[in-house]
Scaffold this motif. Structure first.
Motif, PDB file in Angstrom:
ATOM      1  N   ARG A  26      12.585  12.306 -12.789  1.00  0.00           N
ATOM      2  CA  ARG A  26      12.128  10.940 -13.064  1.00  0.00           C
ATOM      3  C   ARG A  26      13.094   9.921 -12.456  1.00  0.00           C
ATOM      4  NH1 ARG A  26      11.299  13.249 -18.175  1.00  0.00           N
ATOM      5  NH2 ARG A  26      13.177  12.235 -18.970  1.00  0.00           N
ATOM      6  N   LYS A  27      14.393  10.184 -12.552  1.00  0.00           N
ATOM      7  CA  LYS A  27      15.375   9.300 -11.938  1.00  0.00           C
ATOM      8  C   LYS A  27      15.165   9.212 -10.430  1.00  0.00           C
ATOM      9  CE  LYS A  27      19.264   9.818 -15.175  1.00  0.00           C
ATOM     10  NZ  LYS A  27      20.674  10.303 -15.286  1.00  0.00           N
ATOM     11  N   SER A  28      14.828  10.342  -9.822  1.00  0.00           N
ATOM     12  CA  SER A  28      14.603  10.365  -8.379  1.00  0.00           C
ATOM     13  C   SER A  28      13.538   9.365  -7.978  1.00  0.00           C
ATOM     14  CB  SER A  28      14.181  11.772  -7.928  1.00  0.00           C
ATOM     15  OG  SER A  28      15.181  12.720  -8.189  1.00  0.00           O
ATOM     16  N   VAL A  29      12.394   9.395  -8.702  1.00  0.00           N
ATOM     17  CA  VAL A  29      11.293   8.494  -8.375  1.00  0.00           C
ATOM     18  C   VAL A  29      11.679   7.048  -8.660  1.00  0.00           C
ATOM     19  CG1 VAL A  29       8.854   8.006  -8.724  1.00  0.00           C
ATOM     20  CG2 VAL A  29       9.692  10.332  -8.973  1.00  0.00           C
ATOM     21  N   PHE A  30      12.404   6.843  -9.743  1.00  0.00           N
ATOM     22  CA  PHE A  30      12.839   5.486 -10.094  1.00  0.00           C
ATOM     23  C   PHE A  30      13.706   4.889  -8.981  1.00  0.00           C
ATOM     24  CE2 PHE A  30      16.068   2.682 -11.982  1.00  0.00           C
ATOM     25  CZ  PHE A  30      15.239   1.719 -12.554  1.00  0.00           C
ATOM     26  N   TYR A  31      14.715   5.640  -8.556  1.00  0.00           N
ATOM     27  CA  TYR A  31      15.596   5.141  -7.492  1.00  0.00           C
ATOM     28  C   TYR A  31      14.843   5.009  -6.173  1.00  0.00           C
ATOM     29  CZ  TYR A  31      19.703   5.841 -10.480  1.00  0.00           C
ATOM     30  OH  TYR A  31      20.629   5.767 -11.488  1.00  0.00           O
ATOM     31  N   ALA A  32      14.002   5.994  -5.850  1.00  0.00           N
ATOM     32  CA  ALA A  32      13.252   5.946  -4.594  1.00  0.00           C
ATOM     33  C   ALA A  32      12.354   4.715  -4.545  1.00  0.00           C
ATOM     34  CB  ALA A  32      12.412   7.217  -4.424  1.00  0.00           C
ATOM     35  N   THR A  33      11.677   4.424  -5.653  1.00  0.00           N
ATOM     36  CA  THR A  33      10.800   3.254  -5.700  1.00  0.00           C
ATOM     37  C   THR A  33      11.590   1.978  -5.468  1.00  0.00           C
ATOM     38  OG1 THR A  33       9.363   4.411  -7.274  1.00  0.00           O
ATOM     39  CG2 THR A  33       9.076   2.029  -7.074  1.00  0.00           C
ATOM     40  N   GLY A  34      12.764   1.892  -6.068  1.00  0.00           N
ATOM     41  CA  GLY A  34      13.608   0.717  -5.876  1.00  0.00           C
ATOM     42  C   GLY A  34      14.058   0.552  -4.435  1.00  0.00           C
ATOM     43  N   PHE A  35      14.544   1.641  -3.838  1.00  0.00           N
ATOM     44  CA  PHE A  35      15.004   1.575  -2.447  1.00  0.00           C
ATOM     45  C   PHE A  35      13.856   1.232  -1.493  1.00  0.00           C
ATOM     46  CE2 PHE A  35      18.462   4.628  -3.892  1.00  0.00           C
ATOM     47  CZ  PHE A  35      19.459   3.666  -3.830  1.00  0.00           C
ATOM     48  N   GLY A  92       0.810  -1.218   0.000  1.00  0.00           N
ATOM     49  CA  GLY A  92       0.000   0.000   0.000  1.00  0.00           C
ATOM     50  C   GLY A  92       0.836   1.257   0.000  1.00  0.00           C
ATOM     51  N   PHE A  93       1.938   1.249   0.730  1.00  0.00           N
ATOM     52  CA  PHE A  93       2.792   2.434   0.782  1.00  0.00           C
ATOM     53  C   PHE A  93       3.625   2.602  -0.489  1.00  0.00           C
ATOM     54  CE2 PHE A  93       2.751   1.542   5.539  1.00  0.00           C
ATOM     55  CZ  PHE A  93       1.703   2.417   5.747  1.00  0.00           C
ATOM     56  N   LEU A  94       3.736   1.558  -1.278  1.00  0.00           N
ATOM     57  CA  LEU A  94       4.599   1.586  -2.452  1.00  0.00           C
ATOM     58  C   LEU A  94       3.859   1.970  -3.732  1.00  0.00           C
ATOM     59  CD1 LEU A  94       7.537   0.989  -3.352  1.00  0.00           C
ATOM     60  CD2 LEU A  94       6.827  -1.370  -3.774  1.00  0.00           C
ATOM     61  N   VAL A  95       2.567   1.663  -3.818  1.00  0.00           N
ATOM     62  CA  VAL A  95       1.869   1.803  -5.095  1.00  0.00           C
ATOM     63  C   VAL A  95       1.668   3.249  -5.526  1.00  0.00           C
ATOM     64  CG1 VAL A  95       0.672  -0.404  -4.963  1.00  0.00           C
ATOM     65  CG2 VAL A  95      -0.355   1.605  -3.907  1.00  0.00           C
ATOM     66  N   GLY A  96       1.829   4.198  -4.618  1.00  0.00           N
ATOM     67  CA  GLY A  96       1.677   5.592  -5.012  1.00  0.00           C
ATOM     68  C   GLY A  96       2.812   6.111  -5.872  1.00  0.00           C
ATOM     69  N   TRP A  97       3.960   5.454  -5.805  1.00  0.00           N
ATOM     70  CA  TRP A  97       5.130   5.974  -6.517  1.00  0.00           C
ATOM     71  C   TRP A  97       5.039   5.881  -8.031  1.00  0.00           C
ATOM     72  CZ3 TRP A  97       8.015   9.198  -4.098  1.00  0.00           C
ATOM     73  CH2 TRP A  97       8.069   9.148  -2.716  1.00  0.00           C
ATOM     74  N   PRO A  98       4.490   4.815  -8.617  1.00  0.00           N
ATOM     75  CA  PRO A  98       4.329   4.827 -10.081  1.00  0.00           C
ATOM     76  C   PRO A  98       3.457   5.977 -10.578  1.00  0.00           C
ATOM     77  CG  PRO A  98       4.129   2.584  -9.255  1.00  0.00           C
ATOM     78  CD  PRO A  98       4.171   3.484  -8.052  1.00  0.00           C
ATOM     79  N   ILE A  99       2.455   6.364  -9.792  1.00  0.00           N
ATOM     80  CA  ILE A  99       1.623   7.504 -10.171  1.00  0.00           C
ATOM     81  C   ILE A  99       2.474   8.769 -10.240  1.00  0.00           C
ATOM     82  CG2 ILE A  99      -0.294   8.977  -9.422  1.00  0.00           C
ATOM     83  CD1 ILE A  99      -1.527   6.520  -8.136  1.00  0.00           C
ATOM     84  N   ILE A 100       3.306   8.949  -9.230  1.00  0.00           N
ATOM     85  CA  ILE A 100       4.178  10.119  -9.222  1.00  0.00           C
ATOM     86  C   ILE A 100       5.167  10.062 -10.384  1.00  0.00           C
ATOM     87  CG2 ILE A 100       5.914  11.364  -7.891  1.00  0.00           C
ATOM     88  CD1 ILE A 100       4.562  10.359  -5.364  1.00  0.00           C
ATOM     89  N   LEU A 101       5.699   8.872 -10.657  1.00  0.00           N
ATOM     90  CA  LEU A 101       6.695   8.726 -11.721  1.00  0.00           C
ATOM     91  C   LEU A 101       6.117   9.047 -13.082  1.00  0.00           C
ATOM     92  CD1 LEU A 101       9.438   7.832 -12.844  1.00  0.00           C
ATOM     93  CD2 LEU A 101       8.636   5.473 -12.727  1.00  0.00           C
TER      94      LEU A 101
END
Length: 553
Positions: free
Chosen positions: A298-307, A112-121
């Motif tokens: 975009r890189k920020s969100v990509f790396y943040a989602t991975g971490f 649940g805490f992770l799924v918001g990041w693709p929207i931001i990306l």
């Protein structure tokens, strides 16, 4: 273990918006023995970060430096900092505790805490960076009326920051009692003072590096714990789960979902709050202006989602590892047969089991350091709303020099620190579980609708955005008060007027419906001009113009 449940809830609401995990925060936390190793390591973290603050203070002379670190943070660094903002003591201790007690259902919150990041990306990161300069209010008002939009954005942002800060301060006090054996008042004052120092002198640059250091420490500690757990089962996940089922009191039930969310309305509303609330948190959105262009955003969100995704996998392993190595170990059991300190201490006891006293001290210090990192980001977001939105644009119409902005910002930081300390003391023994859910509901129902519609809907007008956003804000506040969390648990009525704990579904419907109705019916000259302006600004955002500076208003 029932008598330890309030301690778990205090930790769960400390940082992350785990409204679904939060129950009534009642009773006193039992002060533990003083942990000198943990205190020593935490003091080392403080000295390091204060040194960084001193270094950053020499590089934060302008408003751009102060609010966005001069736009010189790389995508990788910003991704780590965003992850540091999001990974917390609550997720580390709270989710692992949920896995320890409920098994599979603990994974629901990780997802649940992770799924918001693709929207931001995919929907927001690039346009945020292209159209904004300091805060998301720059984006929301880029083609709408400055004063009304910025006033509403500042109001909703300060609401989120205020309720989040209360939860942070109370959670910090409870956490430090559990881990360090210090008094609640000492913890609250310490957090408040350090928050002020980081933000007052170092600005975004210091806050960013505090987040990065904290993220690296937390990821390293969690990785070590997970590796040691997997080593004990020969790195075989099947063996890990099989052994956990064999020793857990719930048996095979820990591998099945459905314990924590029992009806579809609550599940949908909770999911919306977690998903879209993330995309509306002011201290998260502010981080996208610290990089130089949309590509780095975009890189920020990509790396943040991975971490973040990697971290939540670790918490899942740690939770099951605690079932094996802690739940069955007599050394960690109290006389009543429960876990010493409650389920919230499962990860802490696991640290002791796999790494001894030194690693236990390290994990305890890192757990508390996470709160410092998050409150610094919240304080900076709150100060920017006061100085840039309310003072500069609402009160002064944009006619304020840079020096005056900096003075107002720093005054706002000090005031926020004092208010945070006072509220932390006042709410020490109050039920504050609803505040976390309210913060995310407001972000999902006010900030997110205004932000996403200003980017994508050509017919949006100032009238529609202000009325719709206000409807979302008022609905979220009202339904929270009428919900079981407040109406029954806090006000002690027998039956709640609003039967669900999570208002996000209803508040978001009110916000989007109100915005649509009052925008499409706006036939004023100003409304027509705002619709026409969308296309020129839309083209500008897509061509990359304005990526280094905000669109002129």
């Amino acid at each position: 273990m029932t008598r330890f449940r309030p301690y778990l809830m205090a930790l769960l609401i400390a940082v992350l918006p785990a409204a679904a995990l939060a129950d009534a925060l009642t009773g006193d936390v039992q002060k533990q023995g003083t942990n000198y190793i943990a205190i020593g390591m935490f003091l080392a973290f403080i000295l390091l970060t204060l040194g960084i603050t001193k270094w950053a203070s020499k590089r934060s002379s302008s408003t751009k430096d102060y609010y966005t670190a001069g736009g010189k943070i790389t995508g990788f660094q910003n991704g780590l900092a965003i992850a540091g903002d999001y990974m917390s003591a609550a997720s580390f201790l709270g989710i692992s505790a949920q896995v320890f007690t409920s098994g599979f259902d603990g994974l629901i919150y990780s997802i649940g805490f992770l799924v918001g990041w693709p929207i931001i990306l995919f929907l927001m990161a690039e346009r945020l960076r292209n159209l904004g300069k300091f805060t998301f209010s720059d984006v929301a008002s880029y083609r709408l009326g400055q004063r009304p939009i910025r006033f509403l954005s500042a109001l909703s942002s300060l609401t989120v920051v205020a309720f989040y800060l209360i939860a942070q301060m109370v959670g910090a006090g409870k956490l430090i009692q559990l881990l360090f054996g210090l008094d609640y008042m000492i913890a609250v004052v310490l957090v408040g003072c350090l928050m002020v120092l980081y933000v007052l002198f170092g600005g975004m640059l210091a806050t960013t590096w505090v987040q990065i250091i904290k993220a690296v420490l937390l990821l390293s500690g969690a990785t070590f714990m997970a590796v040691m757990v997997m080593r004990s089962v020969n790195f075989d996940f099947g063996q890990l789960f099989a052994q956990a089922v064999s020793v857990h009191t719930k048996g095979e039930a820990i591998m099945a979902p459905g314990v924590l969310v029992t009806d579809p309305i609550s599940a949908i509303s909770l999911g919306l709050a977690l998903m879209f609330g993330t995309a509306g948190l002011p201290h998260i959105l502010m981080r996208f202006f610290t990089v130089q262009d949309a590509k780095e955003a975009r890189k920020s969100v990509f790396y943040a989602t991975g971490f973040i995704g990697y971290f939540y996998i670790l918490t899942f392993v740690i939770g099951f590892g605690a079932i094996l190595l802690v739940g069955t170990n007599p050394a960690f059991q109290d006389p009543a047969g429960g876990l010493i300190g409650g389920a919230n201490m499962a990860a802490i006891h696991l640290a002791n089991a796999v790494g001894g006293d030194i690693f236990l001290g390290f994990i305890s210090a890192v757990a508390f350091a996470t709160i410092l990192a998050v409150v610094a980001g919240l304080a900076l977001a709150g100060a920017s709303s006061v100085a840039l939105d309310l003072y500069t644009h609402v009160l002064r119409g944009g006619h304020v020099d840079e020096k005056a902005q900096m003075i107002v910002s720093r005054v706002a930081v000090v005031v926020l620190g004092i208010v945070a300390i006072v509220l932390g003391v006042v709410f020490e023994k109050q039920n504050i579980a609803f505040m976390v859910g309210l913060a995310f509901s407001v972000a999902a129902a006010t900030n997110f609708p205004i932000l996403i519609l200003s980017m994508y809907w050509s017919r949006l007008t100032t009238r529609g955005a202000v009325i719709g956003g206000a409807m979302g804000l008022i609905t979220a506040l009202t339904l929270t008060v009428l919900s079981p969390t407040v109406w029954v648990d806090v006000l002690h009525h027998e039956v709640a007027i609003f039967p669900y704990k999570y208002p996000a579904l209803f508040a978001m419907i009110a916000a989007f419906a109100g915005t649509w109705v009052f925008s499409v019916t706006d036939n004023s000259a100003g409304g027509k001009a705002e619709r026409e302006k969308f296309f020129s600004q839309f083209v500008r955002s897509q061509t990359g113009l304005g990526s280094s500076d905000a669109v002129d208003h």
